[in-house]
Design a protein around this motif. Structure first.
Motif, PDB file in Angstrom:
ATOM      1  N   ASN A  22      71.188  23.381  65.014  1.00  0.00           N
ATOM      2  CA  ASN A  22      70.794  24.635  65.394  1.00  0.00           C
ATOM      3  C   ASN A  22      68.894  24.616  66.333  1.00  0.00           C
ATOM      4  OD1 ASN A  22      71.576  27.225  64.105  1.00  0.00           O
ATOM      5  ND2 ASN A  22      71.459  25.118  62.617  1.00  0.00           N
ATOM      6  N   LEU A  23      68.236  25.219  67.048  1.00  0.00           N
ATOM      7  CA  LEU A  23      67.019  25.051  67.804  1.00  0.00           C
ATOM      8  C   LEU A  23      66.184  25.729  67.122  1.00  0.00           C
ATOM      9  CD1 LEU A  23      67.252  22.857  70.598  1.00  0.00           C
ATOM     10  CD2 LEU A  23      67.325  24.665  71.452  1.00  0.00           C
ATOM     11  N   ILE A  24      65.285  25.626  67.214  1.00  0.00           N
ATOM     12  CA  ILE A  24      63.785  26.289  66.897  1.00  0.00           C
ATOM     13  C   ILE A  24      62.855  25.720  67.249  1.00  0.00           C
ATOM     14  CG2 ILE A  24      63.309  25.767  64.342  1.00  0.00           C
ATOM     15  CD1 ILE A  24      63.082  29.305  66.174  1.00  0.00           C
ATOM     16  N   ILE A  25      62.531  25.951  68.782  1.00  0.00           N
ATOM     17  CA  ILE A  25      60.553  25.442  69.524  1.00  0.00           C
ATOM     18  C   ILE A  25      59.595  26.806  69.313  1.00  0.00           C
ATOM     19  CG2 ILE A  25      60.131  24.978  71.889  1.00  0.00           C
ATOM     20  CD1 ILE A  25      63.164  24.833  72.608  1.00  0.00           C
ATOM     21  N   VAL A  26      58.445  25.899  68.865  1.00  0.00           N
ATOM     22  CA  VAL A  26      57.417  26.671  68.172  1.00  0.00           C
ATOM     23  C   VAL A  26      56.165  25.990  69.264  1.00  0.00           C
ATOM     24  CG1 VAL A  26      57.792  27.689  66.272  1.00  0.00           C
ATOM     25  CG2 VAL A  26      56.656  25.549  66.184  1.00  0.00           C
ATOM     26  N   PRO A  27      55.526  26.345  69.927  1.00  0.00           N
ATOM     27  CA  PRO A  27      53.712  25.656  69.891  1.00  0.00           C
ATOM     28  C   PRO A  27      53.197  24.877  69.079  1.00  0.00           C
ATOM     29  CG  PRO A  27      53.181  27.647  69.791  1.00  0.00           C
ATOM     30  CD  PRO A  27      54.488  28.083  69.565  1.00  0.00           C
ATOM     31  N   LYS A  28      52.701  24.042  69.284  1.00  0.00           N
ATOM     32  CA  LYS A  28      51.944  23.488  68.472  1.00  0.00           C
ATOM     33  C   LYS A  28      51.097  23.033  67.162  1.00  0.00           C
ATOM     34  CE  LYS A  28      49.665  18.535  68.474  1.00  0.00           C
ATOM     35  NZ  LYS A  28      49.345  17.293  70.019  1.00  0.00           N
ATOM     36  N   SER A  29      50.726  23.929  67.818  1.00  0.00           N
ATOM     37  CA  SER A  29      49.313  25.020  66.881  1.00  0.00           C
ATOM     38  C   SER A  29      50.382  25.315  65.155  1.00  0.00           C
ATOM     39  CB  SER A  29      49.144  26.378  67.372  1.00  0.00           C
ATOM     40  OG  SER A  29      49.416  27.366  67.787  1.00  0.00           O
ATOM     41  N   HIS A  30      51.411  25.305  65.567  1.00  0.00           N
ATOM     42  CA  HIS A  30      52.349  26.800  64.438  1.00  0.00           C
ATOM     43  C   HIS A  30      53.693  25.280  64.058  1.00  0.00           C
ATOM     44  CE1 HIS A  30      51.147  29.264  65.949  1.00  0.00           C
ATOM     45  NE2 HIS A  30      51.026  30.290  64.510  1.00  0.00           N
ATOM     46  N   ALA A  31      53.507  23.973  64.275  1.00  0.00           N
ATOM     47  CA  ALA A  31      54.681  23.211  64.139  1.00  0.00           C
ATOM     48  C   ALA A  31      54.521  22.338  63.075  1.00  0.00           C
ATOM     49  CB  ALA A  31      54.777  22.058  65.277  1.00  0.00           C
ATOM     50  N   PHE A  32      53.263  22.248  62.397  1.00  0.00           N
ATOM     51  CA  PHE A  32      53.295  21.579  61.218  1.00  0.00           C
ATOM     52  C   PHE A  32      53.655  22.682  59.810  1.00  0.00           C
ATOM     53  CE2 PHE A  32      50.994  21.415  56.976  1.00  0.00           C
ATOM     54  CZ  PHE A  32      51.126  20.123  56.573  1.00  0.00           C
ATOM     55  N   ASP A  33      53.887  24.130  60.084  1.00  0.00           N
ATOM     56  CA  ASP A  33      53.821  24.961  59.336  1.00  0.00           C
ATOM     57  C   ASP A  33      55.492  24.929  59.171  1.00  0.00           C
ATOM     58  OD1 ASP A  33      51.276  25.754  58.500  1.00  0.00           O
ATOM     59  OD2 ASP A  33      51.731  27.445  59.453  1.00  0.00           O
ATOM     60  N   LEU A  34      55.681  25.024  60.636  1.00  0.00           N
ATOM     61  CA  LEU A  34      57.281  25.094  60.861  1.00  0.00           C
ATOM     62  C   LEU A  34      58.136  23.764  59.223  1.00  0.00           C
ATOM     63  CD1 LEU A  34      59.583  26.508  61.338  1.00  0.00           C
ATOM     64  CD2 LEU A  34      59.814  25.905  63.125  1.00  0.00           C
ATOM     65  N   LEU A  35      57.314  22.229  60.655  1.00  0.00           N
ATOM     66  CA  LEU A  35      57.955  21.003  59.219  1.00  0.00           C
ATOM     67  C   LEU A  35      57.762  21.190  58.356  1.00  0.00           C
ATOM     68  CD1 LEU A  35      58.828  17.478  59.911  1.00  0.00           C
ATOM     69  CD2 LEU A  35      56.348  17.802  60.091  1.00  0.00           C
ATOM     70  N   TYR A  54      60.286  29.533  80.702  1.00  0.00           N
ATOM     71  CA  TYR A  54      58.722  29.622  79.661  1.00  0.00           C
ATOM     72  C   TYR A  54      58.401  28.585  78.731  1.00  0.00           C
ATOM     73  CZ  TYR A  54      61.129  33.569  78.982  1.00  0.00           C
ATOM     74  OH  TYR A  54      61.845  35.275  79.351  1.00  0.00           O
ATOM     75  N   TRP A  55      58.618  27.283  79.799  1.00  0.00           N
ATOM     76  CA  TRP A  55      58.283  25.910  79.184  1.00  0.00           C
ATOM     77  C   TRP A  55      56.733  25.448  79.061  1.00  0.00           C
ATOM     78  CZ3 TRP A  55      60.970  23.460  75.049  1.00  0.00           C
ATOM     79  CH2 TRP A  55      60.481  22.537  75.035  1.00  0.00           C
ATOM     80  N   ARG A  56      56.553  25.204  78.047  1.00  0.00           N
ATOM     81  CA  ARG A  56      54.813  24.904  77.567  1.00  0.00           C
ATOM     82  C   ARG A  56      54.687  23.258  77.739  1.00  0.00           C
ATOM     83  NH1 ARG A  56      52.362  30.099  74.701  1.00  0.00           N
ATOM     84  NH2 ARG A  56      51.228  27.891  73.813  1.00  0.00           N
ATOM     85  N   GLU A  57      54.175  22.545  77.875  1.00  0.00           N
ATOM     86  CA  GLU A  57      53.102  21.393  77.406  1.00  0.00           C
ATOM     87  C   GLU A  57      53.186  20.484  75.805  1.00  0.00           C
ATOM     88  OE1 GLU A  57      54.235  18.303  79.087  1.00  0.00           O
ATOM     89  OE2 GLU A  57      55.844  20.182  80.131  1.00  0.00           O
ATOM     90  N   ASP A  58      52.610  22.210  75.027  1.00  0.00           N
ATOM     91  CA  ASP A  58      52.606  22.290  73.575  1.00  0.00           C
ATOM     92  C   ASP A  58      53.834  22.818  73.250  1.00  0.00           C
ATOM     93  OD1 ASP A  58      52.228  25.469  74.199  1.00  0.00           O
ATOM     94  OD2 ASP A  58      51.488  25.376  72.491  1.00  0.00           O
ATOM     95  N   LEU A  59      54.713  22.854  73.783  1.00  0.00           N
ATOM     96  CA  LEU A  59      55.824  23.500  73.117  1.00  0.00           C
ATOM     97  C   LEU A  59      56.769  22.270  71.802  1.00  0.00           C
ATOM     98  CD1 LEU A  59      57.637  26.058  75.141  1.00  0.00           C
ATOM     99  CD2 LEU A  59      56.111  26.050  72.890  1.00  0.00           C
TER     100      LEU A  59
END
Length: 268
Positions: A42-55, A111-116
């Motif tokens: 599976n794949l889930i991609i989020v901005p770095k601002s939300h990455a810690f919460d998802l981790l 849609y790609w961004r360098e903070d994803l």
């Protein structure tokens, strides 16, 4: 979109790199049964601002979100897809804005961004070959449809701004083989492992097995029991509830096929 004329056996015999190349060229189809012997994810991609919460969400909910890998912000490849590109090598994606699905592209380069930050999550398709080898039928493969998936009334443990329900996939199993299905899949904890529930879908808050929230309905033959496994669509359900400004996932059933072998995730 390209039509694929190869037989299921031909598609099963392809390497992960060959299948990913076909996806880049426009092939769109569910991935169950493709590149036999290789792990799907599976794949889930989020901005770095939300990455810690998802981790943290993954750490607290390892059954529905077992992590196989996490890419650095802006990174588009890893050893799980050597020479590949996470933006093009999945047959179909879902793009969410503020938790609302807005597009289902076959390429997310635009849609790609360098903070994803990309999370690669274990998928129960990985243990399906083991089920078949063990004599346990896999109904959605036999019926030529996507696996059915359901939101449940069970809540995952929240983490920061990320919260949502457990999502499960369902496979009908002959009643005499339920113990075999539990035994076989329990040896794959990195890809959801043993079922979370057997029978009685109402106990999970599922009102109608013929109306899945994701995927396709599957006919349940006489003498078969619905068996439910934690599903990697769970983080997408959490995205829909938690509403980060942007998130990208795979379309349910349209997985990333990795270079890891199913056997890599088998425990004694």
């Amino acid at each position: 979109m390209r039509t694929e004329h190869s037989s299921p056996a031909d598609l099963a015999a392809l390497s992960p790199a060959e299948v990913r190349a076909r996806f880049r060229a426009g092939l769109v189809r569910p991935t169950s049964g493709l590149a036999a012997g290789y792990a799907q994810a599976n794949l889930i991609i989020v901005p770095k601002s939300h990455a810690f919460d998802l981790l943290l969400f993954a750490q607290r909910n390892p059954k529905p979100m077992p992590l196989l890998g996490v890419l650095d912000a802006g990174e588009v490849t890893s050893d799980l897809l050597a020479g590949g590109d996470i933006r093009t090598d999945v047959p179909r994606y879902v793009v969410y804005e503020d938790g609302v699905p807005v597009a289902e592209p076959t390429d997310i380069t635009g849609y790609w961004r360098e903070d994803l930050v990309t999370f690669i999550v274990g998928c129960s398709f990985t243990f399906e070959n083991a089920l078949v080898a063990g004599g346990v039928p896999v109904a959605h493969q036999e019926q030529g449809v996507n696996v059915p998936m359901y939101r449940t009334s069970t809540r995952c443990a929240p983490a920061g701004e990320i919260a949502g329900p457990l999502v499960v996939s369902m496979r009908p199993v002959p009643a005499s083989q339920v113990a075999d299905a539990v035994r076989i899949t329990s040896r794959y904890p990195a890809v959801h492992g043993a079922p979370v529930h057997v029978g009685a879908p109402g106990e999970l808050g599922i009102a109608d097995l013929a109306a899945p929230d994701f995927g396709d309905p599957v006919a349940i033959p006489d003498g078969h029991v619905p068996v439910f496994w934690a599903c990697g669509v769970t983080p997408q359900a959490a995205v829909m509830e938690s509403r980060p400004p942007l998130a990208i996932g795979h379309a349910p059933g349209h997985m990333l096929i990795t270079d890891a072998r199913d056997a890599d995730y088998l425990v004694p």
